[in-house]
Motif scaffolding. Structure first.
Motif, PDB file in Angstrom:
ATOM      1  N   ASP A 459       0.825  -1.206   0.000  1.00 12.05           N
ATOM      2  CA  ASP A 459       0.000   0.000   0.000  1.00 12.05           C
ATOM      3  C   ASP A 459       0.859   1.256   0.000  1.00 12.05           C
ATOM      4  O   ASP A 459       0.577   2.220  -0.708  1.00 12.05           O
ATOM      5  CB  ASP A 459      -0.898   0.041   1.250  1.00 12.05           C
ATOM      6  CG  ASP A 459      -1.921  -1.073   1.207  1.00 12.05           C
ATOM      7  OD1 ASP A 459      -2.219  -1.545   0.086  1.00 12.05           O
ATOM      8  OD2 ASP A 459      -2.395  -1.475   2.286  1.00 12.05           O
ATOM      9  N   ILE A 462       2.507   1.735  -3.438  1.00 12.47           N
ATOM     10  CA  ILE A 462       1.528   2.125  -4.456  1.00 12.47           C
ATOM     11  C   ILE A 462       1.084   3.574  -4.258  1.00 12.47           C
ATOM     12  O   ILE A 462       0.935   4.322  -5.214  1.00 12.47           O
ATOM     13  CB  ILE A 462       0.312   1.170  -4.434  1.00 12.47           C
ATOM     14  CG1 ILE A 462       0.750  -0.200  -4.952  1.00 12.47           C
ATOM     15  CG2 ILE A 462      -0.829   1.729  -5.275  1.00 12.47           C
ATOM     16  CD1 ILE A 462      -0.327  -1.242  -4.901  1.00 12.47           C
ATOM     17  N   ARG A 484       0.685   1.930 -14.358  1.00 13.95           N
ATOM     18  CA  ARG A 484       0.434   0.562 -14.803  1.00 13.95           C
ATOM     19  C   ARG A 484       0.473  -0.430 -13.658  1.00 13.95           C
ATOM     20  O   ARG A 484       0.587  -1.622 -13.864  1.00 13.95           O
ATOM     21  CB  ARG A 484       1.491   0.166 -15.834  1.00 13.95           C
ATOM     22  CG  ARG A 484       1.747   1.240 -16.843  1.00 13.95           C
ATOM     23  CD  ARG A 484       2.769   0.778 -17.832  1.00 13.95           C
ATOM     24  NE  ARG A 484       2.509  -0.599 -18.248  1.00 13.95           N
ATOM     25  CZ  ARG A 484       2.481  -0.983 -19.504  1.00 13.95           C
ATOM     26  NH1 ARG A 484       2.649  -0.127 -20.469  1.00 13.95           N
ATOM     27  NH2 ARG A 484       2.294  -2.253 -19.790  1.00 13.95           N
ATOM     28  N   ILE A 485       0.409   0.092 -12.425  1.00 19.20           N
ATOM     29  CA  ILE A 485       0.625  -0.781 -11.286  1.00 19.20           C
ATOM     30  C   ILE A 485      -0.685  -1.253 -10.677  1.00 19.20           C
ATOM     31  O   ILE A 485      -1.612  -0.476 -10.494  1.00 19.20           O
ATOM     32  CB  ILE A 485       1.424  -0.040 -10.196  1.00 19.20           C
ATOM     33  CG1 ILE A 485       2.838   0.180 -10.689  1.00 19.20           C
ATOM     34  CG2 ILE A 485       1.452  -0.836  -8.906  1.00 19.20           C
ATOM     35  CD1 ILE A 485       3.594   1.173  -9.880  1.00 19.20           C
ATOM     36  N   ASP A 486      -0.766  -2.516 -10.361  1.00 16.38           N
ATOM     37  CA  ASP A 486      -1.803  -2.979  -9.458  1.00 16.38           C
ATOM     38  C   ASP A 486      -1.168  -4.016  -8.539  1.00 16.38           C
ATOM     39  O   ASP A 486      -0.052  -4.460  -8.773  1.00 16.38           O
ATOM     40  CB  ASP A 486      -3.000  -3.568 -10.219  1.00 16.38           C
ATOM     41  CG  ASP A 486      -2.569  -4.680 -11.140  1.00 16.38           C
ATOM     42  OD1 ASP A 486      -1.949  -5.636 -10.648  1.00 16.38           O
ATOM     43  OD2 ASP A 486      -2.832  -4.595 -12.361  1.00 16.38           O
ATOM     44  N   ALA A 487      -1.879  -4.370  -7.473  1.00 16.59           N
ATOM     45  CA  ALA A 487      -1.292  -5.224  -6.448  1.00 16.59           C
ATOM     46  C   ALA A 487      -0.876  -6.579  -7.024  1.00 16.59           C
ATOM     47  O   ALA A 487       0.146  -7.145  -6.637  1.00 16.59           O
ATOM     48  CB  ALA A 487      -2.274  -5.414  -5.306  1.00 16.59           C
ATOM     49  N   ARG A 488      -1.662  -7.086  -7.973  1.00 17.14           N
ATOM     50  CA  ARG A 488      -1.373  -8.412  -8.505  1.00 17.14           C
ATOM     51  C   ARG A 488      -0.035  -8.404  -9.247  1.00 17.14           C
ATOM     52  O   ARG A 488       0.828  -9.246  -9.056  1.00 17.14           O
ATOM     53  CB  ARG A 488      -2.485  -8.842  -9.460  1.00 17.14           C
ATOM     54  CG  ARG A 488      -2.467 -10.329  -9.787  1.00 17.14           C
ATOM     55  CD  ARG A 488      -3.457 -10.622 -10.887  1.00 17.14           C
ATOM     56  NE  ARG A 488      -3.073  -9.978 -12.138  1.00 17.14           N
ATOM     57  CZ  ARG A 488      -2.257 -10.552 -13.020  1.00 17.14           C
ATOM     58  NH1 ARG A 488      -1.778 -11.739 -12.805  1.00 17.14           N
ATOM     59  NH2 ARG A 488      -1.929  -9.908 -14.122  1.00 17.14           N
ATOM     60  N   ARG A 489       0.133  -7.372 -10.073  1.00 17.16           N
ATOM     61  CA  ARG A 489       1.359  -7.281 -10.855  1.00 17.16           C
ATOM     62  C   ARG A 489       2.574  -7.086  -9.934  1.00 17.16           C
ATOM     63  O   ARG A 489       3.631  -7.654 -10.155  1.00 17.16           O
ATOM     64  CB  ARG A 489       1.237  -6.122 -11.817  1.00 17.16           C
ATOM     65  CG  ARG A 489       2.427  -6.000 -12.719  1.00 17.16           C
ATOM     66  CD  ARG A 489       2.179  -4.992 -13.790  1.00 17.16           C
ATOM     67  NE  ARG A 489       1.472  -5.583 -14.921  1.00 17.16           N
ATOM     68  CZ  ARG A 489       1.274  -4.919 -16.058  1.00 17.16           C
ATOM     69  NH1 ARG A 489       1.673  -3.688 -16.198  1.00 17.16           N
ATOM     70  NH2 ARG A 489       0.653  -5.501 -17.059  1.00 17.16           N
TER      71      ARG A 489
END
Ligand SMILES: Nc1ncnc2c1ncn2[C@@H]1O[C@H](COP(=O)(O)OP(=O)(O)OP(=O)(O)O)[C@@H](O)[C@H]1O
Ligand SMILES: [Mg+2]
Lengths: 508, 313
Positions: A459, A462, A484-489
């Motif tokens: 968190d 991000i 282009r960031i999300d937690a999965r990536r």
């Protein structure tokens, strides 16, 4: 509920001017998990230390199974079935796991130690609760997570029925923390009662049956986990609504720090390999990774406390040779080290001395330290960064963990650094303080500071970073843009799968 | 080369090694015990001097030799109480307190000695410990005169080293001592009282130091003079590091140092044209080398020299 196994009745404790505990009462049932929540300096550690007999309370009493516990006697607490896992581990790194666990468990004047029997008991407890450990390993050779397992085993070995854990996950990776809570829940099912302290609301909500909130040394609320929410808890803790700051888009400036093919070997082991990154003015570059993957050597090389084995470092476009700490300070690089007690502050010195330590020449006249200017500077940090529990002249050792962190951050940010290297800056901080620290870091970014944020908190990275690189086994992934960031990536990147990152690469 | 061989082959050399080593063994074990619990005891030099004086004085006044040793031990224990008061209870700097104890104990020894024994051309003497005859062993050729013609305190020193090794590594109290020297807060959290442990080790350790001093006046020589300890205490402090805080290795280190010393003494008499001071220096120079080699791998007790204050973070 049946009769409580533990009752804390009207406990108060004063340290000089601070009333750390103010008439606190709470109870704990058999098989129950209670989370103790509160701001930095709210008095959580103090309360648990009283319960375990480290401190003698000024007032109030502790009852176990209805019987009063004599104050100030750890031995009595242990034999009544209380076990404690301390915020700062109390283990001896030169002794083995078994020796750490066995200390004080036998009659002192016995002519021999029953090592074999002890080993058997330890191994069987370890198996029963799924806490795998090598009894003969030297403690100092273990990872932090394993050391914590030893702390828990130590308590269980003493037949603890009530287990107290002071910020058990502050130093653990996410995976280790999940595993720990699975173990704790299992323990509760087996009839143990637990109190744990934490600042992480997610884990509090997930693991606790009941939550008690402290503020300013008083109990301000008690809630069932099923009847509350993270937002409510955060508000109860701080006494007002907290929102974490958001990062505004911005255009970064010139590259101020560039690292090429950096390598570090320590004792023949490759700790960093082919590390490449570029840090620009007015941006936050996040280095995310599970701890123990090379974050410590990276931060130390950039802070001038560790020499690199290979590679180039360019500071403001100029290649630099060996970096000393003095060079680093002169170059306007601020540092927030991960190990606050070890590298951040000198506990034996006062707050103002710690505040000026890095810049003694600036606070000296004719070879004498300018005490007045130093005090004033310390005062300004205390005000601006909301450091609680101390005055410029008081001992740094007495600050709670979170407030110590604010002091370090304040010392570095007050001098408008051009580059800031922040390692795990929010570790151990409460919700309000995290928000404050994040706001400060974003403020610095806005003012043009280049920030290298080393963190394992998804968190945090991000919400703060413009670009992110993952650190895995001493190597850095290519950078990924914030958009282009999300937690999965990020999760994939942290596990070493960089195929997605590669396509997003664009050289700064 | 043959000179060296001759020296090594003389039983006298080996007998001297054990004799020279004895006070060092006691002193090193004493210092080691204190340091295992986290207290540096630089009072050693003075405590040895006082032990040498008071033990001798007791015997001079008619006490038997073992009573003399006991008196020395008690005096050492008292200095141990003083050092603990300053460093454990008050938490003062262990260096400063230790040096203070040394200065005090040394001058106090001389003062007491002069009160009782007036200045004389030849110092008064006592009848010291005699070599004990061990049936069968002492009459063996070479082995007998080399290793089995020592006085009782020498054998005692070796036994104490073995006992201490056992206590430190195989008993609950030994573990409590080690934990206190590594992390007194952890010891406290396990119900061990670090203050008591430190008091106990410093008192017993200081008693051992004083016994080492008494050996000088009651066995190695037969009279007292104020400068007789001659830095042996400091050697012991270095030997503790050399030994990595292990009693077995301390025994070995003391013997090694004694070997250098006995060897150079004999070399002095056969090599000509070299000032004898050079030879006197060699054991110390070799010790520094040995220390440099060994100390790099040593694991220092983590809480050494750190005062423990209860209820503080
Ligand atoms: N031994 C001590 N002497 C003086 N003041 C102390 C001492 N121990 C704690 N305090 C003060 O008491 C207050 C409560 O401290 P405590 O360590 O209990 O906080 P905490 O809730 O555990 O905080 P954190 O989340 O930062 O660990 C703080 O203001 C602290 O500075
Ligand atoms: Mg705390």
């Amino acid at each position: 509920m049946t009769t409580p196994v533990l009752e804390i009745i009207g406990v108060s404790k004063r340290f000089g001017d601070t009333l750390a505990n103010d008439g606190i009462s709470m109870s704990l049932g058999k098989g129950e998990i209670v989370a103790l929540l509160g701001e930095n300096g709210a008095g959580k550690t103090t309360l648990m230390s009283i319960l375990f007999g480290h401190y003698v309370p000024d007032d109030g009493q502790i009852r176990i199974d209805g019987e009063e516990l004599p104050p100030g006697k750890p031995r009595a607490a242990i034999s009544a079935g209380v076990g404690m896992v301390h915020q700062h581990f109390s283990l001896a790194s030169n002794l083995t796991v078994l020796e750490n666990v066995m200390t004080g468990t036998e009659r002192l004047w016995k002519l021999w130690s029953a090592t074999q029997a002890a080993r058997k008991k330890l191994v069987s407890i370890a198996e029963r609760f799924g806490l795998k450990i090598d009894p003969d390993a030297r403690l100092g050779d273990l990872s932090v997570g394993e050391q914590q397992r030893v702390e828990i085993l130590k308590a269980l070995y003493n037949d603890a029925r009530i287990l107290i854990l002071d910020e058990p996950t502050a130093v653990l990776t996410n995976i280790e923390a999940e595993r720990l809570f699975a173990t704790l829940k299992d323990m509760a099912r087996q009839g143990l009662s637990l109190i744990f302290i934490s600042h992480k609301l997610d884990e509090v909500m997930a693991a606790a049956h009941r939550i008690v909130v402290l503020r300013g040394g008083k109990v301000v609320a008690g809630r069932k986990a099923s009847e509350t929410s993270k937002a409510e808890l955060a508000e109860l803790m701080v006494g007002r609504r907290v929102t974490r700051p958001v990062r505004e888009p911005s255009t970064p400036g010139a590259v101020v720090l560039e690292v090429r093919d950096l390598g570090v070997r320590i004792g023949g082991v490759e700790r960093l390999k082919d590390v490449d990154f570029a840090l620009r003015e007015g941006e936050v570059l996040g280095i995310i990774g599970v701890s123990g993957n090379g974050q410590v050597p990276l931060a130390r090389v950039l802070s001038g406390t560790l020499a690199r084995t290979s590679g180039e470092i360019l500071l403001y476009g100029e290649p630099v040779g060996h970096l000393s700490v003095g060079d680093v300070v002169d170059a306007g690089i601020g540092r927030v080290p991960e190990d606050r007690n070890g590298e951040g502050v000198i506990g034996e010195m006062s707050i103002w001395e710690n505040a000026v330590l890095e810049r003694l020449p600036a606070y000296s006249h004719n070879g004498l330290v300018d005490r007045k200017a130093g005090m004033a500077f310390a005062k300004s940090i205390i005000d601006a960064f909301d450091v609680r529990g101390g005055t410029p002249a008081s001992g740094t050792r007495l600050l709670s963990g979170g407030n110590m962190q604010k002091l370090i951050l304040g010392r570095n940010l007050s001098h408008r650094p051009r580059i800031l290297i922040a390692a795990q800056p929010a570790r151990g901080l409460d919700e309000g303080a995290v928000a404050a620290v994040h706001a400060r870091i974003l403020e610095a970014r806005k003012a043009g500071t280049a920030v290298l944020l080393i963190s394992e908190d998804l968190d945090e990275v991000i919400s703060l970073a413009d670009r992110i690189q993952a650190i895995v086994a001493g190597r850095l992934s290519p950078p990924l843009d914030a958009g282009r960031i999300d937690a999965r990536r990020l999760g994939l990147m942290m596990s070493g799968d960089w195929s997605h990152a590669a396509e997003a690469t664009h050289a700064p | 080369m043959s000179v060296v061989f001759d020296i090594l082959a003389s039983a006298g050399l080996w007998a001297a090694i054990l004799r020279i080593a004895t006070p060092l063994i006691f002193g090193t074990l004493g210092a080691l015990l204190c340091e295992r619990a986290g207290v540096l005891n630089l009072g050693i030099e003075g405590i040895m001097t006082f032990g040498a004086m008071i033990g001798w004085l007791a015997v001079f006044h008619g006490a038997d030799l073992w009573t003399g040793v006991l008196v020395a031990a008690i005096s050492g224990a008292l200095f141990g109480v003083l050092h603990s008061l300053l460093t454990v209870t008050l938490g003062l700097s262990q260096h400063v307190s230790g040096l203070g104890v040394t200065l005090f104990a040394s001058s106090f020894s001389y003062y007491v000695f002069r009160l009782v024994v007036p200045v004389a051309g030849t110092p008064p003497t006592v009848m010291p410990f005699q070599p004990i005859d061990i049936p069968a062993l002492s009459s063996l050729p070479f082995i007998g005169p080399a290793f089995f013609t020592q006085t009782a305190p020498t054998y005692l020193a070796i036994v104490v080293a073995l006992i201490m090794a056992y206590i430190i590594f195989h008993t609950p109290v030994g573990l409590a001592i080690r934990m206190t020297g590594e992390n007194p807060h952890a010891a406290e959290a396990q119900g061990v009282n670090p203050m008591k442990v430190r008091y106990g080790t410093v008192i017993v350790g200081s008693a051992l130091m004083a016994v080492g001093g008494a050996f000088l006046t009651l066995s190695a020589f037969n009279s007292f003079f104020p400068t007789m300890v001659q830095g042996r205490g400091w050697i012991c402090i270095a030997l503790v590091v050399f030994a990595s805080w292990r009693p077995g290795r301390a025994l070995f280190g003391a013997l090694l140092f004694a070997f250098f010393d006995a060897f150079q003494l004999r070399l002095q008499t056969v090599v000509e044209g070299v000032p004898y001071q050079i030879f006197l220096m060699t054991p110390y120079i070799l010790s520094i080398f040995a220390l440099a080699l060994m100390a790099r791998r040593a694991r220092v007790p983590q809480a050494l020299m750190q005062p423990y204050r209860r209820g503080e973070r």
